[in-house]
Scaffold this motif. Structure first.
Motif, PDB file in Angstrom:
ATOM      1  N   ASP A  74       0.930  -1.397  -0.398  1.00  0.00           N
ATOM      2  CA  ASP A  74       0.437  -0.232  -0.193  1.00  0.00           C
ATOM      3  C   ASP A  74       1.321   1.349   0.188  1.00  0.00           C
ATOM      4  OD1 ASP A  74      -1.729   1.384   0.348  1.00  0.00           O
ATOM      5  OD2 ASP A  74      -2.854   0.957   1.963  1.00  0.00           O
ATOM      6  N   VAL A  75       0.264   2.021  -0.018  1.00  0.00           N
ATOM      7  CA  VAL A  75       1.316   3.421  -0.288  1.00  0.00           C
ATOM      8  C   VAL A  75       0.807   3.799   1.290  1.00  0.00           C
ATOM      9  CG1 VAL A  75       0.801   6.630  -0.917  1.00  0.00           C
ATOM     10  CG2 VAL A  75      -0.116   4.867  -1.903  1.00  0.00           C
ATOM     11  N   ARG A 100      -2.379   0.865  -9.125  1.00  0.00           N
ATOM     12  CA  ARG A 100      -3.711   1.892  -8.331  1.00  0.00           C
ATOM     13  C   ARG A 100      -2.720   1.956  -7.545  1.00  0.00           C
ATOM     14  NH1 ARG A 100      -7.795  -0.546  -4.387  1.00  0.00           N
ATOM     15  NH2 ARG A 100      -5.915  -1.764  -3.519  1.00  0.00           N
ATOM     16  N   VAL A 103      -0.853   5.071  -8.973  1.00  0.00           N
ATOM     17  CA  VAL A 103      -1.873   6.446  -9.441  1.00  0.00           C
ATOM     18  C   VAL A 103      -2.033   7.163  -7.869  1.00  0.00           C
ATOM     19  CG1 VAL A 103      -4.019   7.112 -10.551  1.00  0.00           C
ATOM     20  CG2 VAL A 103      -2.707   5.184 -11.318  1.00  0.00           C
ATOM     21  N   THR A 104      -2.922   6.715  -6.529  1.00  0.00           N
ATOM     22  CA  THR A 104      -3.132   7.504  -5.985  1.00  0.00           C
ATOM     23  C   THR A 104      -1.751   8.349  -5.471  1.00  0.00           C
ATOM     24  OG1 THR A 104      -4.764   4.821  -5.104  1.00  0.00           O
ATOM     25  CG2 THR A 104      -4.084   6.947  -3.287  1.00  0.00           C
ATOM     26  N   SER A 107      -1.255  11.217  -6.627  1.00  0.00           N
ATOM     27  CA  SER A 107      -2.426  12.007  -7.539  1.00  0.00           C
ATOM     28  C   SER A 107      -2.090  13.544  -6.360  1.00  0.00           C
ATOM     29  CB  SER A 107      -3.742  12.079  -7.354  1.00  0.00           C
ATOM     30  OG  SER A 107      -3.793  11.912  -5.792  1.00  0.00           O
ATOM     31  N   THR A 108      -0.966  13.769  -5.330  1.00  0.00           N
ATOM     32  CA  THR A 108      -1.349  14.642  -5.168  1.00  0.00           C
ATOM     33  C   THR A 108      -0.180  15.619  -4.973  1.00  0.00           C
ATOM     34  OG1 THR A 108      -0.768  13.098  -2.775  1.00  0.00           O
ATOM     35  CG2 THR A 108      -2.867  14.600  -3.395  1.00  0.00           C
ATOM     36  N   LEU A 136      -0.259  11.373 -14.757  1.00  0.00           N
ATOM     37  CA  LEU A 136      -1.585  12.037 -13.404  1.00  0.00           C
ATOM     38  C   LEU A 136      -0.488  13.802 -13.313  1.00  0.00           C
ATOM     39  CD1 LEU A 136      -2.947  11.163 -10.735  1.00  0.00           C
ATOM     40  CD2 LEU A 136      -2.290   9.393 -12.335  1.00  0.00           C
ATOM     41  N   LEU A 325      -9.103   1.169  -9.896  1.00  0.00           N
ATOM     42  CA  LEU A 325      -9.004   0.376  -8.426  1.00  0.00           C
ATOM     43  C   LEU A 325      -9.507  -0.292  -8.033  1.00  0.00           C
ATOM     44  CD1 LEU A 325      -9.501   4.341  -7.592  1.00  0.00           C
ATOM     45  CD2 LEU A 325      -7.157   3.246  -8.454  1.00  0.00           C
ATOM     46  N   ALA A 413     -10.970   6.301 -10.719  1.00  0.00           N
ATOM     47  CA  ALA A 413     -10.019   7.502 -10.300  1.00  0.00           C
ATOM     48  C   ALA A 413     -10.600   8.197 -11.633  1.00  0.00           C
ATOM     49  CB  ALA A 413      -9.218   7.957  -9.885  1.00  0.00           C
TER      50      ALA A 413
ATOM     51  N   ALA B 144       1.323   4.771   9.344  1.00  0.00           N
ATOM     52  CA  ALA B 144       1.642   5.824   8.110  1.00  0.00           C
ATOM     53  C   ALA B 144       1.275   5.020   7.049  1.00  0.00           C
ATOM     54  CB  ALA B 144       3.330   5.142   7.645  1.00  0.00           C
ATOM     55  N   LYS B 145       0.065   4.193   6.953  1.00  0.00           N
ATOM     56  CA  LYS B 145      -1.105   3.668   5.910  1.00  0.00           C
ATOM     57  C   LYS B 145      -2.664   3.875   6.457  1.00  0.00           C
ATOM     58  CE  LYS B 145       2.747   0.961   4.861  1.00  0.00           C
ATOM     59  NZ  LYS B 145       3.077   0.096   3.673  1.00  0.00           N
ATOM     60  N   ARG B 147      -5.515   6.225   6.150  1.00  0.00           N
ATOM     61  CA  ARG B 147      -6.099   7.492   5.275  1.00  0.00           C
ATOM     62  C   ARG B 147      -6.358   8.808   5.632  1.00  0.00           C
ATOM     63  NH1 ARG B 147      -3.993   3.766   2.248  1.00  0.00           N
ATOM     64  NH2 ARG B 147      -4.790   2.262   0.812  1.00  0.00           N
ATOM     65  N   PRO B 160      -6.297  -2.995   7.416  1.00  0.00           N
ATOM     66  CA  PRO B 160      -5.293  -2.282   6.516  1.00  0.00           C
ATOM     67  C   PRO B 160      -5.189  -3.078   5.019  1.00  0.00           C
ATOM     68  CG  PRO B 160      -4.269  -3.823   8.564  1.00  0.00           C
ATOM     69  CD  PRO B 160      -5.816  -3.608   8.297  1.00  0.00           C
ATOM     70  N   PRO B 165      -8.561   3.220  -1.601  1.00  0.00           N
ATOM     71  CA  PRO B 165      -7.607   4.502  -1.752  1.00  0.00           C
ATOM     72  C   PRO B 165      -8.592   5.726  -1.965  1.00  0.00           C
ATOM     73  CG  PRO B 165      -8.358   2.893  -4.604  1.00  0.00           C
ATOM     74  CD  PRO B 165      -9.391   2.756  -2.527  1.00  0.00           C
ATOM     75  N   GLU B 166      -7.528   6.825  -1.335  1.00  0.00           N
ATOM     76  CA  GLU B 166      -7.433   8.186  -1.659  1.00  0.00           C
ATOM     77  C   GLU B 166      -6.989   9.301  -2.282  1.00  0.00           C
ATOM     78  OE1 GLU B 166      -9.185   9.065   2.565  1.00  0.00           O
ATOM     79  OE2 GLU B 166      -7.032   9.283   2.899  1.00  0.00           O
ATOM     80  N   LEU B 167      -7.878   9.769  -3.113  1.00  0.00           N
ATOM     81  CA  LEU B 167      -6.485  10.504  -4.361  1.00  0.00           C
ATOM     82  C   LEU B 167      -7.303  12.518  -4.691  1.00  0.00           C
ATOM     83  CD1 LEU B 167      -7.882   7.345  -5.933  1.00  0.00           C
ATOM     84  CD2 LEU B 167      -5.965   8.081  -7.686  1.00  0.00           C
ATOM     85  N   TRP B 168      -5.831  12.378  -4.781  1.00  0.00           N
ATOM     86  CA  TRP B 168      -6.359  13.654  -5.035  1.00  0.00           C
ATOM     87  C   TRP B 168      -7.255  14.891  -3.387  1.00  0.00           C
ATOM     88  CZ3 TRP B 168      -8.610  11.074  -9.294  1.00  0.00           C
ATOM     89  CH2 TRP B 168      -7.801  11.557 -10.468  1.00  0.00           C
ATOM     90  N   ASN B 169      -7.618  15.162  -3.339  1.00  0.00           N
ATOM     91  CA  ASN B 169      -8.442  15.910  -2.218  1.00  0.00           C
ATOM     92  C   ASN B 169      -9.818  15.411  -1.818  1.00  0.00           C
ATOM     93  OD1 ASN B 169      -6.271  16.736  -0.380  1.00  0.00           O
ATOM     94  ND2 ASN B 169      -6.036  18.568  -2.374  1.00  0.00           N
TER      95      ASN B 169
END
Lengths: 417, 301
Positions: A74-75, A100, A103-104, A107-108, A136, A325, A413, B144-145, B147, B160, B165-169
């Protein structure tokens, strides 16, 4: 740390073999961001595993399963600070089945660090990482050519990889690409300048990250203010107060500006821009403020305040590059909730135009199934108009996610074309 | 360089305010989990800013282990009064009395893990669909993982490996009846950011964070405060030391460090020079390599 220091977010995609974990460990270690108790824990684990010396890669160990399998799934977000900047690393796995997560993480990010093994040069994985960074629209790419120690710090090896990479990136939309020859293991050109590569005239990685210009990455032209909620205090002092709370997505708003509220189209003028500390004359991205208008108009969450002379497109038909995703593939003609800024609507995927093979970057118009990690161009129809800009122009008002109403999971996304 | 950019602290503040406003918009009955520690105090301060000039729209929820520092409770009550906010207390003692949980035994017994049941019971009883916490990703590897919007199933559990997934805001807080979310507005802050922010904003914090004389015992590399709950081991000796606490948890598990820092400025300077992580003085995290992950999976803060 100075008060005017900026925050820089970067992403690193790669697998253990590329030396990604070692690079992050090296950045944290050499910038003195690692604490003694963490170091002791890593030292004892390194010994247990029979490594010589301290294995810096262990700093990025995460969940129990990841430790046991020795992989990143995971991220993970990591933090360090230097006297010049605060950094947030989105540490993502690099294998194709984790597209995926890349990509996540992307994104920021302001910057993408792409690792290339100097022995192997540009491989499929490099291409994929570069493609995701361009998809992205990460404003800056730093290609770290790693393991230079294993090719005798050869300038020729470095030059070859630079031209290999340039030949693929020239076909992509990337604005700023830089190359740095490093050895994450030995620390060459990570924090400290390498003593083995006098032919390299550029700065080491950390110095590059500390000094690159990022304040013009944000769109300052198109003023967009998605309304998150309406503030109506129930107190004597603020009886008639009606503030629109939100964060400026892009552009600059000033007191007195002529604004239009979308989608209704009502116009007014900005009466005040308020914060807890008091009124401010202007607000720009990414400031969180509350805006009041001269006229009483009906505004609620999901609406967008924009400057009247520069409006986004209001549309129910949008074309996006979509990354799937979720484990469950897309269902044909199924309805999803589409989330765009603070606006939620129902939506349907009307058509899959083509799918991209992310290894060859070729378009495939035959295969129309959207499975996990697939990246496709699709046409979406929404029940009500969304106020959109193209993702290229605006990362906030040009991005969407799809939520499956039967599971409530985030399944896709998208970036508005 | 153009002037149209925010410094790192303003950007973190703006991000946290954005998250708090999203929570308010997306949930029916959100609360702030308030421990009396600096992180939940900062979150409360940010909530005040996010909704000004409206009053803070969240109730504060405190899970009371009964093993508190008296200073923390007093600080909590004063803050509630100042904010005019509503306080919900979940009591671990009550959970024990009702037989929901059993007290741990022995010298290292704590009520830390027992809080999970009390917390989840209080969330259910008060129909809370989002609990806002002061957790930060820099604290611990499981965190750290996390969201910003973190899903909990109808047993309050965190999965966990299967997170949204959490993208942008763009935050997805959609959930089914009985499930809830945890929201972490200061995910991206570090300990140093929190202290710099407390200093900048002049936020009041419990006196325990400042250097003071206290009766303590040396145990597992830190100074454990003397309290009615402390069982002395053979050879352990109560001494008086000038200490301060770097984090605040239960009085039974929170170790102090020797320090002369008696102002926020001095603390910030001291923290900047620290070579130990902040949770190094928390015996709850030392039980095993995945102590935090295991507790979080079950529903811990």
């Amino acid at each position: 740390m100075l008060d005017n220091n900026q925050l820089l977010r970067f992403t690193t995609a790669g697998s253990v073999d590329d030396g990604k974990s070692t690079l992050i460990g090296r950045l944290l270690y050499d910038s003195k961001s690692i604490f003694e108790d963490q170091l002791e824990a890593i030292e004892s684990t390194s010994k247990k595993k029979g490594h010589e010396g301290v294995d810096l890669a262990l700093f990025t160990d995460g969940l129990r399963d990841e430790r046991e399998q020795g992989i990143t799934i995971d991220v993970a977000y990591r933090y360090f600070t230097t006297p010049k900047r605060k950094f947030i690393i989105a540490d993502t796995p690099g294998h194709i089945q984790y597209t995926r997560n890349m990509v996540t993480g992307a994104s920021t990010a302001n910057v993408a660090i792409i690792l290339v093994d100097a022995r192997h040069g540009v491989i499929e994985q490099t291409k994929r990482h570069a493609f995701i960074a361009s998809l992205l629209q990460i404003p800056h790419i730093i290609v770290c050519i790693n393991k230079m120690d294993l090719v005798d710090f050869s300038e020729e090896a470095y030059n070859n990889i630079v031209s290999q990479f340039e030949s693929i990136s020239s076909k992509m939309l990337v604005k700023d690409v830089r190359f740095i020859p490093i050895s994450a293991l030995l620390g060459d050109n990570v924090v400290n300048r390498s003593e083995h590569m006098s032919w390299y005239q550029g700065a080491p990685l950390l110095h590059t990250l500390e000094t690159m210009h990022i304040s013009s990455d944000v769109n300052k032209v198109d003023a967009r203010f998605p309304v998150q909620s309406v503030l109506r205090p129930q107190s004597e002092d603020f009886r008639d107060y009606r503030g629109y709370a939100g964060r400026v997505a892009s552009g600059i708003f000033r007191k007195g500006d002529e604004v239009t509220v979308m989608p209704s189209g009502f116009t007014s003028k900005i009466k005040s821009i308020d914060t807890f500390e008091g009124e401010v004359n202007e607000a720009y991205a990414p400031m969180s403020v509350s805006i009041t208008l001269e006229d009483d108009i009906d505004i609620s969450r999901g609406d967008m305040i924009v400057r009247s002379n520069n409006k986004p497109e209001a549309s129910q038909d949008i074309e996006v590059m979509l990354c799937w995703l979720n484990n469950n593939p897309a269902k044909p003609r199924a309805k999803y909730t589409i989330k765009h800024t603070s606006n939620d609507q129902k939506a349907m995927i009307k058509e899959v135009v083509y799918k991209i093979d992310i290894n060859t970057l070729e378009r495939n118009s035959e295969d129309k199934d959207l499975k996990m990690n697939d990246i496709s161009k699709v046409k979406i129809r929404t029940t009500k108009p969304l106020m959109i800009d193209s993702y290229r122009e605006n990362r906030t008002t040009g991005s969407i996610i799809l939520v499956d109403d039967t599971t409530n999971e985030t399944v896709a996304a998208g970036m508005v074309v | 360089m153009s002037k149209y950019y925010l410094n790192y602290l303003d950007e973190l503040e703006s991000e946290a305010i954005f998250v708090l406003r999203e929570v308010w918009a997306q949930f029916e009955n959100p609360v702030i989990l308030f421990s009396g520690g600096k992180d939940s105090i900062v979150v409360t301060h940010l909530a005040r800013k996010a909704f000004y000039p409206s009053k803070i729209p969240f109730s504060l929820m405190h899970v009371d282990t009964g093993h508190n520092f008296p200073e923390t409770i007093q600080f909590r009550d004063n803050l509630i009064k100042e904010l005019g906010a509503n306080l919900i207390v979940g009591s671990v003692q009550e959970s024990i009395d009702q037989g929901r949980v059993a007290e741990e035994k022995g010298k290292n017994a704590t009520r830390n893990a027992l809080q999970i049941t009390t917390l989840l019971d209080a969330i259910e009883a008060n129909k809370i669909d989002c609990a806002i916490g002061g957790g930060r990703r820099d604290e611990e590897k499981a965190r750290a993982k996390e969201r910003f919007f973190s899903h909990r199933d109808d047993f309050g559990q965190w999965d966990p490996k299967n997170q949204r997934p959490e993208l942008w805001n763009i935050f997805n807080g959609k959930h089914f009846e009985g499930e809830h979310f945890r929201a972490f507005p200061i995910s991206n802050w570090t300990e140093m950011d929190v202290w710099n922010y407390i200093k900048r904003e002049n936020i009041s914090i419990p006196s325990l964070y400042f250097a003071h004389e206290r009766e303590v015992v040396w145990r597992s590399n830190s100074w454990i405060p003397k309290s009615e709950f402390l069982i002395l081991d053979e050879g352990e000796e109560v001494v008086t030391k000038k200490i301060r606490f770097r984090t605040l948890g239960d009085i039974t598990i929170t170790g102090g460090i020797e320090s002369d820092a008696d102002t926020v400025e001095k603390i910030a300077t001291e923290v900047a020079a620290m070579r130990q992580t902040e949770r190094g003085n928390r015996s709850d995290d030392k039980r095993s390599e995945s102590a935090m992950e295991d507790r979080k999976r079950e529903g811990y803060f």
